[in-house]
Design an enzyme around this catalytic site. Sequence first.
Site, short mmCIF file in Angstrom:
data_model
loop_
_atom_site.label_atom_id
_atom_site.label_comp_id
_atom_site.label_asym_id
_atom_site.label_seq_id
_atom_site.Cartn_x
_atom_site.Cartn_y
_atom_site.Cartn_z
CB CYS A 18 -1.04 0.09 1.19
SG CYS A 18 -2.01 -1.59 1.20
CG HIS A 22 -3.40 3.21 1.88
ND1 HIS A 22 -3.80 2.72 0.70
CD2 HIS A 22 -3.17 2.12 2.74
CE1 HIS A 22 -4.29 1.61 0.92
NE2 HIS A 22 -4.01 1.17 2.20
CG ASN A 38 -6.55 -1.16 1.61
OD1 ASN A 38 -5.89 -0.68 0.58
ND2 ASN A 38 -6.07 -1.45 2.68
#
Length: 327
Positions: free
Chosen positions: A112, A254, A284
């Site tokens: 990520c 993020h 996500n």
Amino acid sequence: MKGKICGTGAYVPQNRMDNDQIATFVDTNDEWIKERTGVEARHIAGTEETTVSMAVMAGKRALANAGITAEEIDLLIVSTTSSNLILPCTACEVQKELGANRATCFDLSAACTGFLLAYNTALAYLNSGVYHTALLIGSECLSNLMDWKDRGTCILFGDGAGAVVLKGTDGDMYFPVTHSDGTKGEALTCKSRHDWSNLYDDSGASAMQDQMHRIGMDGQAVFRFAVKRVPEIIGEVLTQNHMSKEDIALYVLHQANKRIVEAVAKRLDEPIEKFPMNLQEYGNTSSASIPILLDDLHQSGKLHEGDKLVLAGFGAGLTWGAVIVEW
Ligand code: COA
């Protein structure tokens, strides 16, 4: 030399899976997921969609938005942890589809935090004059890596791709700040096909097969890591660049969990309005989340010339980082 984002693009699969649909195959419910994560839906790749095809779509859109042709790109980095092929790399497959025949292409894998590290890598190349125009793509087909029986992870993630065109312009570059802590790697893993060591038992049977290619996570450890390290690193990147919170128009984090974003805002003592979110719709999407959010903000007119943004990524590794971007 400074980096200037001059185009954005994104692609998410049409297939939208909301929380009620997830609740038909794991023991969960919409209320729990929304309250603990903020996620309401995620988009899941169809049979024809891959990490490459989503990256190509996002890349095409970013090029069109920047008003340049694929031949003008001299650096193409794809950040991904879910490429459909080991060889060739995703970036070369994307190059082929786009016709970016002058570009040097490679993939970058840092989960990520990957898009942020791709941005920093490109910035360093632009700053040193090696390359002039970069296409940076985060693309993830995480649904392939999901344990769809694990309610602790499958509710969180989604598929998609985001891209930016980055050019070098006159001016001093903002210094990025990044950190890694490999000793905490077990908090978020995906045992991959590269791990041949435990693959076969004495009979030659594939003993590990069931646990392979599936994301495993200690959710609370990752949560604690994020709410501590992200505000810290945002503070660091501001100090490093002699800036204060008042200079920052938006924090583009993020998109992992609404509660993480809220906790970061609280620790920084900044209004939540400065932390745009789209995780409610996409979940996500790992290294795609920052460029997808940038594209959302850009397309909806929320970014203005001269705005200073903090981009901050965090995730498996563990890795985390922040960089200042001037729009
Ligand atoms: N639906 C319903 N109940 C669930 C559930 C779900 N999807 N997932 C877990 N639960 C249950 C647990 O089994 C537990 O039940 P118990 O008390 O009977 O044992 C209870 O809910 C609490 O579980 P816990 O793991 O403590 O929940 P949490 O508040 O920590 O939330 C996460 C779990 C995963 C949402 C949260 O830890 C998180 O978001 N962590 C960060 C993960 C992340 O962002 N990873 C990517 C970073 S890049």
